[in-house]
Motif scaffolding. Structure first.
Motif, PDB file in Angstrom:
ATOM      1  N   LEU A  96     -16.479  20.295  -2.595  1.00  0.00           N
ATOM      2  CA  LEU A  96     -15.884  20.275  -1.251  1.00  0.00           C
ATOM      3  C   LEU A  96     -15.528  18.840  -0.895  1.00  0.00           C
ATOM      4  CD1 LEU A  96     -18.306  22.721   0.588  1.00  0.00           C
ATOM      5  CD2 LEU A  96     -16.080  23.231  -0.437  1.00  0.00           C
ATOM      6  N   LYS A  97     -14.266  18.608  -0.582  1.00  0.00           N
ATOM      7  CA  LYS A  97     -13.799  17.279  -0.219  1.00  0.00           C
ATOM      8  C   LYS A  97     -13.433  17.236   1.251  1.00  0.00           C
ATOM      9  CE  LYS A  97     -11.925  16.126  -4.765  1.00  0.00           C
ATOM     10  NZ  LYS A  97     -10.719  15.664  -5.503  1.00  0.00           N
ATOM     11  N   ALA A  98     -13.706  16.097   1.850  1.00  0.00           N
ATOM     12  CA  ALA A  98     -13.313  15.916   3.248  1.00  0.00           C
ATOM     13  C   ALA A  98     -11.790  15.879   3.342  1.00  0.00           C
ATOM     14  CB  ALA A  98     -13.901  14.612   3.797  1.00  0.00           C
ATOM     15  N   PRO A  99     -11.208  16.507   4.368  1.00  0.00           N
ATOM     16  CA  PRO A  99      -9.741  16.510   4.495  1.00  0.00           C
ATOM     17  C   PRO A  99      -9.198  15.096   4.669  1.00  0.00           C
ATOM     18  CG  PRO A  99     -10.795  17.287   6.512  1.00  0.00           C
ATOM     19  CD  PRO A  99     -11.873  17.179   5.486  1.00  0.00           C
ATOM     20  N   GLN A 100      -8.093  14.829   3.997  1.00  0.00           N
ATOM     21  CA  GLN A 100      -7.460  13.517   4.092  1.00  0.00           C
ATOM     22  C   GLN A 100      -6.545  13.485   5.314  1.00  0.00           C
ATOM     23  OE1 GLN A 100      -7.936  10.885   2.141  1.00  0.00           O
ATOM     24  NE2 GLN A 100      -9.345  11.878   0.721  1.00  0.00           N
ATOM     25  N   ARG A 101      -6.842  12.580   6.240  1.00  0.00           N
ATOM     26  CA  ARG A 101      -5.993  12.467   7.431  1.00  0.00           C
ATOM     27  C   ARG A 101      -4.701  11.731   7.131  1.00  0.00           C
ATOM     28  NH1 ARG A 101      -8.992  10.081  12.438  1.00  0.00           N
ATOM     29  NH2 ARG A 101      -6.973  10.668  13.305  1.00  0.00           N
ATOM     30  N   PHE A 102      -4.730  10.861   6.131  1.00  0.00           N
ATOM     31  CA  PHE A 102      -3.544  10.074   5.785  1.00  0.00           C
ATOM     32  C   PHE A 102      -3.297  10.205   4.289  1.00  0.00           C
ATOM     33  CE2 PHE A 102      -5.656   7.967   9.330  1.00  0.00           C
ATOM     34  CZ  PHE A 102      -4.635   7.970  10.275  1.00  0.00           C
ATOM     35  N   SER A 103      -2.064  10.193   3.911  1.00  0.00           N
ATOM     36  CA  SER A 103      -1.694  10.253   2.504  1.00  0.00           C
ATOM     37  C   SER A 103      -0.962   8.979   2.118  1.00  0.00           C
ATOM     38  CB  SER A 103      -0.805  11.471   2.239  1.00  0.00           C
ATOM     39  OG  SER A 103       0.373  11.392   3.024  1.00  0.00           O
ATOM     40  N   ALA A 104      -1.131   8.588   0.879  1.00  0.00           N
ATOM     41  CA  ALA A 104      -0.472   7.374   0.395  1.00  0.00           C
ATOM     42  C   ALA A 104       1.005   7.663   0.148  1.00  0.00           C
ATOM     43  CB  ALA A 104      -1.136   6.897  -0.900  1.00  0.00           C
ATOM     44  N   VAL A 105       1.836   6.739   0.557  1.00  0.00           N
ATOM     45  CA  VAL A 105       3.289   6.870   0.409  1.00  0.00           C
ATOM     46  C   VAL A 105       3.779   5.736  -0.478  1.00  0.00           C
ATOM     47  CG1 VAL A 105       5.512   6.932   1.593  1.00  0.00           C
ATOM     48  CG2 VAL A 105       3.487   7.946   2.678  1.00  0.00           C
ATOM     49  N   ARG A 106       4.562   6.062  -1.472  1.00  0.00           N
ATOM     50  CA  ARG A 106       5.102   5.044  -2.376  1.00  0.00           C
ATOM     51  C   ARG A 106       6.103   4.166  -1.642  1.00  0.00           C
ATOM     52  NH1 ARG A 106       9.397   4.272  -5.710  1.00  0.00           N
ATOM     53  NH2 ARG A 106      10.356   6.192  -4.933  1.00  0.00           N
ATOM     54  N   LEU A 107       6.041   2.871  -1.906  1.00  0.00           N
ATOM     55  CA  LEU A 107       6.986   1.956  -1.283  1.00  0.00           C
ATOM     56  C   LEU A 107       8.396   2.296  -1.716  1.00  0.00           C
ATOM     57  CD1 LEU A 107       5.165  -1.485  -1.612  1.00  0.00           C
ATOM     58  CD2 LEU A 107       5.576  -0.203   0.474  1.00  0.00           C
ATOM     59  N   PRO A 108       9.351   2.276  -0.772  1.00  0.00           N
ATOM     60  CA  PRO A 108      10.736   2.585  -1.160  1.00  0.00           C
ATOM     61  C   PRO A 108      11.316   1.492  -2.032  1.00  0.00           C
ATOM     62  CG  PRO A 108      10.637   1.792   1.098  1.00  0.00           C
ATOM     63  CD  PRO A 108       9.213   1.963   0.652  1.00  0.00           C
ATOM     64  N   ASP A 109      12.264   1.893  -2.859  1.00  0.00           N
ATOM     65  CA  ASP A 109      12.941   0.915  -3.704  1.00  0.00           C
ATOM     66  C   ASP A 109      13.807   0.009  -2.849  1.00  0.00           C
ATOM     67  OD1 ASP A 109      11.827   2.052  -5.946  1.00  0.00           O
ATOM     68  OD2 ASP A 109      13.473   3.488  -6.180  1.00  0.00           O
ATOM     69  N   LEU A 110      14.029  -1.211  -3.341  1.00  0.00           N
ATOM     70  CA  LEU A 110      14.884  -2.151  -2.634  1.00  0.00           C
ATOM     71  C   LEU A 110      16.294  -1.596  -2.593  1.00  0.00           C
ATOM     72  CD1 LEU A 110      14.739  -4.981  -1.340  1.00  0.00           C
ATOM     73  CD2 LEU A 110      15.569  -5.890  -3.483  1.00  0.00           C
ATOM     74  N   ASP A 111      16.921  -1.707  -1.428  1.00  0.00           N
ATOM     75  CA  ASP A 111      18.269  -1.195  -1.259  1.00  0.00           C
ATOM     76  C   ASP A 111      19.219  -1.826  -2.273  1.00  0.00           C
ATOM     77  OD1 ASP A 111      21.145  -1.372   0.205  1.00  0.00           O
ATOM     78  OD2 ASP A 111      20.042   0.382   0.889  1.00  0.00           O
ATOM     79  N   ILE A 112      20.090  -0.998  -2.856  1.00  0.00           N
ATOM     80  CA  ILE A 112      20.969  -1.507  -3.904  1.00  0.00           C
ATOM     81  C   ILE A 112      21.940  -2.540  -3.378  1.00  0.00           C
ATOM     82  CG2 ILE A 112      20.841   0.605  -5.262  1.00  0.00           C
ATOM     83  CD1 ILE A 112      23.515   1.417  -4.053  1.00  0.00           C
ATOM     84  N   HIS A 113      22.188  -2.538  -2.060  1.00  0.00           N
ATOM     85  CA  HIS A 113      23.093  -3.535  -1.499  1.00  0.00           C
ATOM     86  C   HIS A 113      22.392  -4.857  -1.261  1.00  0.00           C
ATOM     87  CE1 HIS A 113      26.139  -0.487  -0.980  1.00  0.00           C
ATOM     88  NE2 HIS A 113      25.281   0.266  -0.345  1.00  0.00           N
ATOM     89  N   GLU A 114      21.075  -4.863  -1.392  1.00  0.00           N
ATOM     90  CA  GLU A 114      20.329  -6.087  -1.127  1.00  0.00           C
ATOM     91  C   GLU A 114      19.929  -6.798  -2.414  1.00  0.00           C
ATOM     92  OE1 GLU A 114      17.034  -4.958   1.248  1.00  0.00           O
ATOM     93  OE2 GLU A 114      18.228  -4.436   2.980  1.00  0.00           O
ATOM     94  N   SER A 115      20.148  -6.166  -3.553  1.00  0.00           N
ATOM     95  CA  SER A 115      19.737  -6.791  -4.802  1.00  0.00           C
ATOM     96  C   SER A 115      20.814  -6.636  -5.848  1.00  0.00           C
ATOM     97  CB  SER A 115      18.432  -6.163  -5.321  1.00  0.00           C
ATOM     98  OG  SER A 115      18.671  -4.822  -5.672  1.00  0.00           O
ATOM     99  N   SER A 116      20.848  -7.596  -6.755  1.00  0.00           N
ATOM    100  CA  SER A 116      21.806  -7.544  -7.843  1.00  0.00           C
ATOM    101  C   SER A 116      21.423  -8.558  -8.890  1.00  0.00           C
ATOM    102  CB  SER A 116      23.219  -7.843  -7.334  1.00  0.00           C
ATOM    103  OG  SER A 116      24.120  -7.970  -8.406  1.00  0.00           O
ATOM    104  N   GLU A 117      21.496  -8.160 -10.149  1.00  0.00           N
ATOM    105  CA  GLU A 117      21.174  -9.093 -11.216  1.00  0.00           C
ATOM    106  C   GLU A 117      22.283 -10.122 -11.408  1.00  0.00           C
ATOM    107  OE1 GLU A 117      20.444  -6.809 -14.667  1.00  0.00           O
ATOM    108  OE2 GLU A 117      18.583  -5.916 -13.908  1.00  0.00           O
TER     109      GLU A 117
END
Length: 333
Positions: A96-117
């Motif tokens: 039995l696990k205690a209910p998780q009030r918060f879930s981990a969210v993956r960081l969004p990728d950097l916007d393609i308009h903000e980065s470029s090689e």
């Protein structure tokens, strides 16, 4: 000895204790024989169950073992069965696990308009402004974006750098101030050199050419937002003075008339600015470079009919992406 072996040995010892209790007729002797076998059985079962308890809940060791032993020893049948059943249920039944009030969210990728090689510093100029204003972004990446911005044209980079002078990060504020200061010093050095050449020149044509250059340099200070307050008023006055000097011998230069008009507009001399813009148009300057300023003057005079008429002539022009929202608004008004 493992926990399962201890539990099995405890069960055998407990059965032996019950066998002695039922086979001996003398009550005192039977009780003594039962306790002699029940005590080690209780200790072995306590050790076996203790090994199954998670480390975070098995401290202090002596107290936990004493509690288990007491439950088994002093409650002869139910204690033994209850502790053994509890240990088995813990491993057989789902945890039995205690209910998780918060879930981990993956960081969004950097916007393609903000980065470029392709960019030397790893950022596009199109998205660098939004990225720099995002105070939640990592500071090292914001510093890289600012370095990329330092290679952008001054008319794009200087306003953004001035906004960053109020940033919460000290490193960003200092770098922004340093970049703005270096740009201002370069322009001031060019102005100082041009003023010396202007004072030393004796030929009217040469003075006119240097005056035109000085007017352009002062205008750069204004256009890049490198001067504010009284310094702005001084720069506008000097640029206007040198542009009027240049016009004395270069009156057929449409770009000079356009610059003269923008300086007059900056000083609030709208009628004179209008005449300068129209003169630049007469001398052959493309309408796409003049009409937006004429519309701006009409708006300042609250002549909205004239604004709409001027902007309607620009509806079919291409390459005016920055003006499209304005054209769309006045086209629907």
């Amino acid at each position: 000895m493992g926990s399962s072996q201890l539990a099995f040995a405890a069960l055998l010892a407990e059965l032996t204790a019950f066998y002695g209790l039922g086979s001996i007729d003398a009550p005192d002797l039977a009780l003594s024989a039962y306790l002699a076998a029940h005590a080690p059985a209780s200790l072995m079962l306590a050790l076996a169950v203790y090994a199954l308890i998670p480390p975070a809940r098995s401290k202090p060791r002596t107290s936990v073992l004493s509690l288990l032993f007491s439950c088994i020893f002093f409650v002869p049948v139910l204690g033994f069965v209850g502790v053994l059943a509890g240990a088995l249920m813990r491993h057989l039944l789902p945890r039995l696990k205690a209910p998780q009030r918060f879930s981990a969210v993956r960081l969004p990728d950097l916007d393609i308009h903000e980065s470029s090689e392709k960019s030397a510093a790893g950022f596009r100029q199109a998205g660098v402004r939004q990225f720099l204003k995002n105070e939640r972004a990592p500071v090292p990446q914001r510093l890289r974006a600012m370095v990329a911005l330092s290679h952008a044209p001054s008319r794009i980079g200087s306003p953004v750098l001035r906004e960053l002078l109020g940033d919460s990060e000290d490193d960003l504020r200092l770098l922004a101030y340093g970049l703005l200061d270096s740009r201002e010093k370069r322009l001031n050095a060019d102005i100082h050199e041009a003023r010396q050449r202007y004072a030393a020149s004796r030929d009217a044509e040469q003075r006119s050419r240097v005056a035109h250059q000085l007017a352009a340099l002062y205008w750069e200070l204004i256009y890049q937002g490198l001067v504010q307050g009284d310094l702005l008023d001084y720069a506008v006055g000097e640029a206007l003075r040198y542009s009027e000097t240049a016009l004395q011998t270069r009156g057929n230069d449409p770009a000079l008339h356009l610059q003269h008009g923008r300086l007059l507009q900056q000083m609030g001399r709208l009628e004179e600015a209008d005449a300068a813009y129209r003169r630049a148009r007469e001398l052959g300057l493309p309408a796409s470079r003049v009409v937006p300023y004429l519309a701006e003057l009409a708006f300042a005079r609250r002549d909205f009919t004239q604004v709409r008429a001027l902007l309607q002539t620009m509806q079919d022009w291409e390459g005016l992406s920055r003006l499209q929202p304005v054209l769309k608004f006045w086209g629907q008004a």
